[in-house]
Design a protein around this motif. Sequence first.
Motif, mmCIF file in Angstrom:
data_model
loop_
_atom_site.group_PDB
_atom_site.id
_atom_site.type_symbol
_atom_site.label_atom_id
_atom_site.label_comp_id
_atom_site.label_asym_id
_atom_site.label_seq_id
_atom_site.Cartn_x
_atom_site.Cartn_y
_atom_site.Cartn_z
ATOM 1 N N GLU A 263 34.571 15.270 12.154
ATOM 2 C CA GLU A 263 33.791 16.438 11.772
ATOM 3 C C GLU A 263 33.660 16.575 10.262
ATOM 4 N N GLY A 264 34.355 15.708 9.525
ATOM 5 C CA GLY A 264 34.311 15.765 8.065
ATOM 6 C C GLY A 264 34.682 14.424 7.461
ATOM 7 N N PRO A 265 35.354 14.427 6.305
ATOM 8 C CA PRO A 265 35.585 13.192 5.552
ATOM 9 C C PRO A 265 36.759 12.354 6.023
ATOM 10 N N TYR A 266 37.539 12.828 7.002
ATOM 11 C CA TYR A 266 38.762 12.119 7.385
ATOM 12 C C TYR A 266 38.592 11.452 8.750
ATOM 13 N N ASP A 267 38.546 10.140 8.731
ATOM 14 C CA ASP A 267 38.383 9.379 9.963
ATOM 15 C C ASP A 267 39.714 9.153 10.680
ATOM 16 N N SER A 268 40.826 9.271 9.935
ATOM 17 C CA SER A 268 42.139 8.964 10.510
ATOM 18 C C SER A 268 43.220 9.726 9.752
ATOM 19 N N ALA A 269 44.422 9.722 10.328
ATOM 20 C CA ALA A 269 45.567 10.330 9.642
ATOM 21 C C ALA A 269 45.833 9.620 8.324
ATOM 22 N N TYR A 270 45.574 8.314 8.279
ATOM 23 C CA TYR A 270 45.781 7.558 7.048
ATOM 24 C C TYR A 270 44.916 8.106 5.917
ATOM 25 N N ASP A 271 43.695 8.522 6.233
ATOM 26 C CA ASP A 271 42.818 9.094 5.206
ATOM 27 C C ASP A 271 43.404 10.385 4.638
ATOM 28 N N VAL A 272 44.004 11.199 5.493
ATOM 29 C CA VAL A 272 44.636 12.441 5.026
ATOM 30 C C VAL A 272 45.842 12.109 4.153
ATOM 31 N N ILE A 273 46.649 11.159 4.588
ATOM 32 C CA ILE A 273 47.861 10.805 3.858
ATOM 33 C C ILE A 273 47.542 10.281 2.465
ATOM 34 N N ARG A 274 46.554 9.404 2.370
ATOM 35 C CA ARG A 274 46.268 8.789 1.071
ATOM 36 C C ARG A 274 45.383 9.659 0.178
ATOM 37 N N SER A 275 44.966 10.831 0.683
ATOM 38 C CA SER A 275 44.136 11.730 -0.117
ATOM 39 C C SER A 275 44.886 12.306 -1.312
ATOM 40 N N GLY A 276 46.221 12.364 -1.221
ATOM 41 C CA GLY A 276 47.024 12.952 -2.293
ATOM 42 C C GLY A 276 47.096 14.465 -2.246
ATOM 43 N N VAL A 277 46.518 15.066 -1.198
ATOM 44 C CA VAL A 277 46.475 16.528 -1.111
ATOM 45 C C VAL A 277 47.808 17.101 -0.639
ATOM 46 N N LEU A 278 48.517 16.387 0.203
ATOM 47 C CA LEU A 278 49.682 16.965 0.875
ATOM 48 C C LEU A 278 50.750 17.460 -0.102
ATOM 49 N N GLN A 279 51.067 16.649 -1.112
ATOM 50 C CA GLN A 279 52.146 17.018 -2.039
ATOM 51 C C GLN A 279 51.838 18.305 -2.796
ATOM 52 N N LYS A 280 50.562 18.596 -3.025
ATOM 53 C CA LYS A 280 50.183 19.785 -3.783
ATOM 54 C C LYS A 280 50.665 21.061 -3.111
ATOM 55 N N TYR A 281 50.936 20.986 -1.812
ATOM 56 C CA TYR A 281 51.292 22.186 -1.056
ATOM 57 C C TYR A 281 52.715 22.118 -0.502
ATOM 58 N N GLY A 282 53.548 21.279 -1.117
ATOM 59 C CA GLY A 282 54.966 21.291 -0.784
ATOM 60 C C GLY A 282 55.387 20.416 0.376
ATOM 61 N N VAL A 283 54.506 19.532 0.837
ATOM 62 C CA VAL A 283 54.881 18.632 1.924
ATOM 63 C C VAL A 283 55.921 17.635 1.425
ATOM 64 N N ARG A 284 57.003 17.475 2.175
ATOM 65 C CA ARG A 284 58.057 16.523 1.817
ATOM 66 C C ARG A 284 58.199 15.394 2.826
ATOM 67 N N GLU A 285 57.778 15.633 4.058
ATOM 68 C CA GLU A 285 57.929 14.623 5.109
ATOM 69 C C GLU A 285 56.738 14.706 6.058
ATOM 70 N N VAL A 286 56.240 13.530 6.445
ATOM 71 C CA VAL A 286 55.076 13.469 7.317
ATOM 72 C C VAL A 286 55.421 12.672 8.570
ATOM 73 N N SER A 287 55.222 13.281 9.720
ATOM 74 C CA SER A 287 55.333 12.553 10.980
ATOM 75 C C SER A 287 54.007 11.867 11.268
ATOM 76 N N ILE A 288 54.087 10.654 11.827
ATOM 77 C CA ILE A 288 52.894 9.898 12.180
ATOM 78 C C ILE A 288 53.061 9.380 13.610
#
Length: 267
Positions: free
Chosen positions: A91-116
């Motif tokens: 529905e937007g710019p992210y085709d996969s979880a990998y696209d979200v992970i490599r976007s660099g957005v997560l750390q900006k909001y305090g994410v420390r660990e990502v389940s995949i």
Amino acid sequence: MTGKDVPALHEAAGAIPPGTRVNVTFLGNEDLDMRVSAAKAVKDAGFIPVPHISARRLASQAQLEEFLDRLQQVGATEHVFAVGGDPATPEGPYDSAYDVIRSGVLQKYGVREVSISGYPEGHPDIPSDVLWDHLEKKTASLADQGLGSVILTQFSFDTDPVIQWIDEVRRRDIDATIRIGTPGPAGIKRLLAFATRFGVGANAMIVKKYGFSLTNLLGTAGPDRFVTELAERLGDGSGDVKLHMYAFGGLKATADWARDFQAKATS
């Protein structure tokens, strides 16, 4: 749990140990307020919220950032689960979880660990080589960004493919914690429906080994045999392996089962 399961969470809370991780799904028929309220309820109950980020359901980076900002406001961004999601077309710019992970957005909001996601029995719509390629890319990207990683798997009724898959993960030098998906006690028809939906093996031999029969679909089935055999078969090379309980039969029934099983195992 889903955004609608807050009352069920409160009902089950007494049987869930403090500090337990509780995943909060990202369903297409639930809105931002429901998802954030559910994550806040998990946090307020003394558990660790793990909100899902469904990549293909995100219409824009702005929507991702709004979601993370709202979650951060309620203290629910340290642990997230990044998953591709169901829509065949993003529905937007992210085709996969990998696209979200490599976007660099997560750390900006305090994410420390990502389940995949991990798929011991494969995925009905994704070739095996693509699954392995993305698993390696996602764990490598998270490590490069200084983020922890957990591999959370699809559920299974059979320990054979699970053990083989764990061995292959470690052979590829992926040392992330693995949480093996395990269905809590649920109606047999419901378990088989989920198995069909997610491409999980459920032939007569497999389900008999698990503890029920395809000729008698009444009643419920629990994962006692599966969990016991899995524990017996894990070796020194398996690394850090834990469970992730899918509450197909309800949060309280799953929490009660886990509490009682652990009590029996330690008595």
